[in-house]
Enzyme design. Sequence first.
Site, PDB file in Angstrom:
ATOM      1  N   ARG A 152      35.455  37.988  38.985  1.00  0.00           N
ATOM      2  CA  ARG A 152      34.894  36.645  38.944  1.00  0.00           C
ATOM      3  C   ARG A 152      33.471  36.688  39.500  1.00  0.00           C
ATOM      4  O   ARG A 152      33.082  37.616  40.212  1.00  0.00           O
ATOM      5  CB  ARG A 152      35.733  35.677  39.785  1.00  0.00           C
ATOM      6  CG  ARG A 152      37.179  35.505  39.315  1.00  0.00           C
ATOM      7  CD  ARG A 152      37.907  34.541  40.250  1.00  0.00           C
ATOM      8  NE  ARG A 152      39.263  34.281  39.829  1.00  0.00           N
ATOM      9  CZ  ARG A 152      40.328  34.959  40.272  1.00  0.00           C
ATOM     10  NH1 ARG A 152      40.173  35.945  41.149  1.00  0.00           N
ATOM     11  NH2 ARG A 152      41.541  34.650  39.842  1.00  0.00           N
ATOM     12  N   LYS A 176      40.409  34.513  45.018  1.00  0.00           N
ATOM     13  CA  LYS A 176      40.805  33.177  45.443  1.00  0.00           C
ATOM     14  C   LYS A 176      41.866  33.258  46.528  1.00  0.00           C
ATOM     15  O   LYS A 176      42.711  34.139  46.525  1.00  0.00           O
ATOM     16  CB  LYS A 176      41.330  32.381  44.246  1.00  0.00           C
ATOM     17  CG  LYS A 176      40.262  32.053  43.215  1.00  0.00           C
ATOM     18  CD  LYS A 176      40.817  31.221  42.078  1.00  0.00           C
ATOM     19  CE  LYS A 176      39.737  30.837  41.070  1.00  0.00           C
ATOM     20  NZ  LYS A 176      40.276  30.017  39.974  1.00  0.00           N
ATOM     21  N   HIS A 243      32.248  34.274  33.217  1.00  0.00           N
ATOM     22  CA  HIS A 243      33.657  34.103  32.850  1.00  0.00           C
ATOM     23  C   HIS A 243      33.920  34.553  31.413  1.00  0.00           C
ATOM     24  O   HIS A 243      35.043  34.953  31.086  1.00  0.00           O
ATOM     25  CB  HIS A 243      34.081  32.645  33.045  1.00  0.00           C
ATOM     26  CG  HIS A 243      35.397  32.512  33.729  1.00  0.00           C
ATOM     27  ND1 HIS A 243      35.643  32.988  35.003  1.00  0.00           N
ATOM     28  CD2 HIS A 243      36.576  31.974  33.324  1.00  0.00           C
ATOM     29  CE1 HIS A 243      36.890  32.746  35.333  1.00  0.00           C
ATOM     30  NE2 HIS A 243      37.482  32.139  34.334  1.00  0.00           N
ATOM     31  N   ARG A 246      34.633  38.094  31.785  1.00  0.00           N
ATOM     32  CA  ARG A 246      35.975  38.261  32.375  1.00  0.00           C
ATOM     33  C   ARG A 246      37.047  38.075  31.301  1.00  0.00           C
ATOM     34  O   ARG A 246      38.001  38.859  31.218  1.00  0.00           O
ATOM     35  CB  ARG A 246      36.157  37.255  33.508  1.00  0.00           C
ATOM     36  CG  ARG A 246      37.538  37.253  34.174  1.00  0.00           C
ATOM     37  CD  ARG A 246      37.478  36.345  35.399  1.00  0.00           C
ATOM     38  NE  ARG A 246      38.782  35.928  35.866  1.00  0.00           N
ATOM     39  CZ  ARG A 246      39.537  36.622  36.700  1.00  0.00           C
ATOM     40  NH1 ARG A 246      39.125  37.801  37.138  1.00  0.00           N
ATOM     41  NH2 ARG A 246      40.705  36.158  37.090  1.00  0.00           N
ATOM     42  N   HIS A 269      45.344  37.091  39.175  1.00  0.00           N
ATOM     43  CA  HIS A 269      45.818  35.729  38.947  1.00  0.00           C
ATOM     44  C   HIS A 269      46.828  35.321  40.008  1.00  0.00           C
ATOM     45  O   HIS A 269      47.840  35.981  40.206  1.00  0.00           O
ATOM     46  CB  HIS A 269      46.447  35.613  37.561  1.00  0.00           C
ATOM     47  CG  HIS A 269      45.434  35.501  36.469  1.00  0.00           C
ATOM     48  ND1 HIS A 269      45.737  35.776  35.156  1.00  0.00           N
ATOM     49  CD2 HIS A 269      44.133  35.145  36.476  1.00  0.00           C
ATOM     50  CE1 HIS A 269      44.657  35.595  34.409  1.00  0.00           C
ATOM     51  NE2 HIS A 269      43.672  35.206  35.192  1.00  0.00           N
ATOM     52  N   TYR A 278      52.437  41.838  42.863  1.00  0.00           N
ATOM     53  CA  TYR A 278      51.545  42.707  43.604  1.00  0.00           C
ATOM     54  C   TYR A 278      52.294  43.826  44.319  1.00  0.00           C
ATOM     55  O   TYR A 278      51.750  44.906  44.519  1.00  0.00           O
ATOM     56  CB  TYR A 278      50.739  41.901  44.635  1.00  0.00           C
ATOM     57  CG  TYR A 278      49.810  40.884  44.013  1.00  0.00           C
ATOM     58  CD1 TYR A 278      48.819  41.273  43.127  1.00  0.00           C
ATOM     59  CD2 TYR A 278      49.927  39.535  44.306  1.00  0.00           C
ATOM     60  CE1 TYR A 278      47.956  40.351  42.546  1.00  0.00           C
ATOM     61  CE2 TYR A 278      49.069  38.612  43.733  1.00  0.00           C
ATOM     62  CZ  TYR A 278      48.101  39.022  42.857  1.00  0.00           C
ATOM     63  OH  TYR A 278      47.259  38.103  42.288  1.00  0.00           O
TER      64      TYR A 278
END
Length: 302
Positions: A152, A176, A243, A246, A269, A278
Amino acid sequence: MKQTDRDAAESTGPLDAYIGYLTHERRSSPHTISAYRRDLEAFQASAEVDDWLTVRPHHVSQFLARLHARGRSPSTIGRALSSVRNFYAFLVRRGFTQTNPAAGITAPKKRKKLPKTLDIDNAAKLFDSNPESRLDRRDRAMIELFYGSGMRLAELVDLDLKDLDLVNGFATVTGKGNKTRVVPLGSHAIEAVQKWLDTRRGARASDPLFTGRGDNRISPRTVQARLKRLSMHNLGTDVLHPHLLRHSFASHLLESSGDVRAVQELLGHADISTTQIYTHLDFQHLAKVYDAAHPRAKQSRS
């Protein structure tokens, strides 16, 4: 049912009683009231029932099916369903009826707009020119990281030198929710970053990777402006933005690999955290998928 409500139902009918409620109690705008009336009259005509209180769920479902057959958009169908549902919710509250025939009906999902991407040929054109100046080297390194790792904009701007492992071909990014993840760097990205760093002799590990004026951390707006400049030069259009790169990264990698979970992991995400993706995916597997599939990742790993 209150006597006044019964009188309203008998003298004006449920629809007029509802319109009166919207007008005098809710004080809705004339536009909103007109839209409700139009939707409800269309529903009554479709259901072919004279008495509002005899409507059943199948009447509502058939109404939505007819709207769909006429090519109405999901948002239009959803609005019509909302009008019918709110109308009957009013009738239930006022004691006209005991059930809402639209309560269990679901609206069609709105079509999500697919993100725009570059095709592989146009993506390749971004790298046709040979960077000569110091700023051109910086811009090439940035675009290689965007397209080569799916970062990002904020993640790229926040990178410090210490976040890179050019020897092993990895970068640690903070996404994020302040979550960190490791992304692989292709050989082209490593080469481009190294050429940029060659212009910054004496830089410390704590320094930002990408700098603007005065060796301060580059701003997001500067990155966006430089991408548009490069896009105009190489593609003849200024549509390029972080983006878009991306999305192109994800699209091209997914087309080649078919590994949705790997792409989700590489993108970081948040919506896959419920599946504990993860912890269950092995990063070396992700690196192999990346090396084998992404057009600018051709390199060997030990």
